[in-house]
Design an enzyme around this catalytic site. Sequence first.
Site, PDB file in Angstrom:
ATOM      1  N   GLY A  11       0.833  -1.210   0.000  1.00  0.00           N
ATOM      2  CA  GLY A  11       0.000   0.000   0.000  1.00  0.00           C
ATOM      3  C   GLY A  11       0.863   1.254   0.000  1.00  0.00           C
ATOM      4  O   GLY A  11       0.634   2.197  -0.762  1.00  0.00           O
ATOM      5  N   LYS A  12       1.882   1.254   0.856  1.00  0.00           N
ATOM      6  CA  LYS A  12       2.816   2.382   0.901  1.00  0.00           C
ATOM      7  C   LYS A  12       3.572   2.525  -0.410  1.00  0.00           C
ATOM      8  O   LYS A  12       3.758   3.633  -0.899  1.00  0.00           O
ATOM      9  CB  LYS A  12       3.875   2.114   1.975  1.00  0.00           C
ATOM     10  CG  LYS A  12       3.487   2.432   3.381  1.00  0.00           C
ATOM     11  CD  LYS A  12       4.754   2.269   4.202  1.00  0.00           C
ATOM     12  CE  LYS A  12       4.512   2.275   5.665  1.00  0.00           C
ATOM     13  NZ  LYS A  12       5.773   1.971   6.396  1.00  0.00           N
ATOM     14  N   ASP A  68       8.062   5.536   7.756  1.00  0.00           N
ATOM     15  CA  ASP A  68       7.555   4.911   8.977  1.00  0.00           C
ATOM     16  C   ASP A  68       6.346   5.718   9.407  1.00  0.00           C
ATOM     17  O   ASP A  68       6.427   6.938   9.581  1.00  0.00           O
ATOM     18  CB  ASP A  68       8.592   4.859  10.091  1.00  0.00           C
ATOM     19  CG  ASP A  68       8.179   3.810  11.125  1.00  0.00           C
ATOM     20  OD1 ASP A  68       8.269   2.607  10.807  1.00  0.00           O
ATOM     21  OD2 ASP A  68       7.711   4.182  12.215  1.00  0.00           O
ATOM     22  N   SER A  69       5.226   5.041   9.543  1.00  0.00           N
ATOM     23  CA  SER A  69       3.985   5.786   9.743  1.00  0.00           C
ATOM     24  C   SER A  69       3.083   5.054  10.717  1.00  0.00           C
ATOM     25  O   SER A  69       3.360   3.931  11.129  1.00  0.00           O
ATOM     26  CB  SER A  69       3.297   5.985   8.390  1.00  0.00           C
ATOM     27  OG  SER A  69       3.334   4.805   7.614  1.00  0.00           O
ATOM     28  N   ASP A 157      -7.222   3.083   6.903  1.00  0.00           N
ATOM     29  CA  ASP A 157      -7.984   4.072   6.121  1.00  0.00           C
ATOM     30  C   ASP A 157      -9.501   3.999   6.310  1.00  0.00           C
ATOM     31  O   ASP A 157     -10.153   5.050   6.367  1.00  0.00           O
ATOM     32  CB  ASP A 157      -7.642   3.960   4.627  1.00  0.00           C
ATOM     33  CG  ASP A 157      -6.315   4.625   4.284  1.00  0.00           C
ATOM     34  OD1 ASP A 157      -5.816   5.417   5.101  1.00  0.00           O
ATOM     35  OD2 ASP A 157      -5.784   4.342   3.190  1.00  0.00           O
TER      36      ASP A 157
HETATM   37  P1  ITT Z   1       7.509  -1.174   6.085  1.00  0.00           P
HETATM   38  O1  ITT Z   1       8.160  -1.062   7.430  1.00  0.00           O
HETATM   39  O2  ITT Z   1       8.042  -2.298   5.266  1.00  0.00           O
HETATM   40  O3  ITT Z   1       7.525   0.117   5.322  1.00  0.00           O
HETATM   41  P2  ITT Z   1       5.087  -1.548   7.633  1.00  0.00           P
HETATM   42  O4  ITT Z   1       3.660  -1.757   7.253  1.00  0.00           O
HETATM   43  O5  ITT Z   1       5.687  -2.486   8.618  1.00  0.00           O
HETATM   44  O6  ITT Z   1       5.944  -1.509   6.288  1.00  0.00           O
HETATM   45  P3  ITT Z   1       5.198   0.666   9.535  1.00  0.00           P
HETATM   46  O7  ITT Z   1       6.003  -0.034  10.553  1.00  0.00           O
HETATM   47  O8  ITT Z   1       5.543   2.093   9.237  1.00  0.00           O
HETATM   48  O9  ITT Z   1       5.267  -0.068   8.125  1.00  0.00           O
HETATM   49  O10 ITT Z   1       3.663   0.556   9.941  1.00  0.00           O
HETATM   50  C1  ITT Z   1       2.769   1.543   9.610  1.00  0.00           C
HETATM   51  C2  ITT Z   1       1.352   1.039   9.704  1.00  0.00           C
HETATM   52  O11 ITT Z   1       0.506   2.183   9.901  1.00  0.00           O
HETATM   53  C3  ITT Z   1       0.943   0.409   8.389  1.00  0.00           C
HETATM   54  O12 ITT Z   1       1.060  -0.978   8.412  1.00  0.00           O
HETATM   55  C4  ITT Z   1      -0.502   0.880   8.234  1.00  0.00           C
HETATM   56  O13 ITT Z   1      -1.385  -0.044   8.735  1.00  0.00           O
HETATM   57  C5  ITT Z   1      -0.602   2.147   9.070  1.00  0.00           C
HETATM   58  N1  ITT Z   1      -0.613   3.252   8.110  1.00  0.00           N
HETATM   59  C6  ITT Z   1       0.405   4.040   7.725  1.00  0.00           C
HETATM   60  N2  ITT Z   1       0.031   4.906   6.782  1.00  0.00           N
HETATM   61  C7  ITT Z   1      -1.259   4.659   6.540  1.00  0.00           C
HETATM   62  C8  ITT Z   1      -2.216   5.187   5.662  1.00  0.00           C
HETATM   63  O14 ITT Z   1      -1.911   6.142   4.786  1.00  0.00           O
HETATM   64  N3  ITT Z   1      -3.443   4.677   5.695  1.00  0.00           N
HETATM   65  C9  ITT Z   1      -3.768   3.705   6.540  1.00  0.00           C
HETATM   66  N4  ITT Z   1      -2.937   3.119   7.392  1.00  0.00           N
HETATM   67  C10 ITT Z   1      -1.681   3.594   7.397  1.00  0.00           C
END
Ligand code: ITT
Length: 198
Positions: A11-12, A68-69, A157
């Site tokens: 998704g990212k 990181d989000s 979302d």
């Molecule tokens: P990477 O570390 O490989 O990039 P991850 O999914 O493990 O992937 P994070 O540790 O940053 O990444 O987790 C962030 C979570 O926050 C992510 O799995 C989403 O569920 C949520 N998130 C971040 N941005 C979002 C968005 O725009 N819309 C909905 N959920 C979001």
Amino acid sequence: SKLVVATHNPGKLREIGDLLAAFDVTPVSAGDLGLPEPVEDGKTFIANAEIKALAAARGANMAALSDDSGFALAALDGAPGIFSARWAGPTKDFSLAMQKVEDELRKAGAMTPEQRRARFICALTLAWPDGHVESFEGTVEGTAIWPPRGDKGFGYDPVFQPDGYEVTFAEMAPEEKHAMSHRADAFRQLIDACFDKK
Ligand code: ITT
């Protein structure tokens, strides 16, 4: 020039690809390069973004961009925050994570929109193999709603309604979300600081 996008989240990756489309860089995903996922043991979004971007930049010997989000609820003192991905469990099932948000908000007695203030946070880091990093943090404010609505986007979302809108992030067209999201906010800062227009 080529840029490694240091994420394993599809998704990212899609959103970062959209946001980079106007710039003179070719994104290559960390997954396609076979780069391993580093341990994310930072205590902040920026710390984790830097861990991921530096690991990818050093692993690929190219500039790398990480994200990181997470989702943060005021009534839960900012949870799930940096643990947003983990709330989905090992199967990465975000219907489970959203249910957990709802359960925890109810337990905390947060039923009105005012008590359900929510925000998304996005830390972006651009890193180079020599260890140089540039980091930026963006946010978007809104309300955690229930039940979930919409099937676009990813993660949390469907339960996030940004301030000033009647729709959730998952009900918006991608261009609409990209115009106002936490990721777009962080991107604008990064682009101003680091990129030349095509
Ligand atoms: P990477 O570390 O490989 O990039 P991850 O999914 O493990 O992937 P994070 O540790 O940053 O990444 O987790 C962030 C979570 O926050 C992510 O799995 C989403 O569920 C949520 N998130 C971040 N941005 C979002 C968005 O725009 N819309 C909905 N959920 C979001």
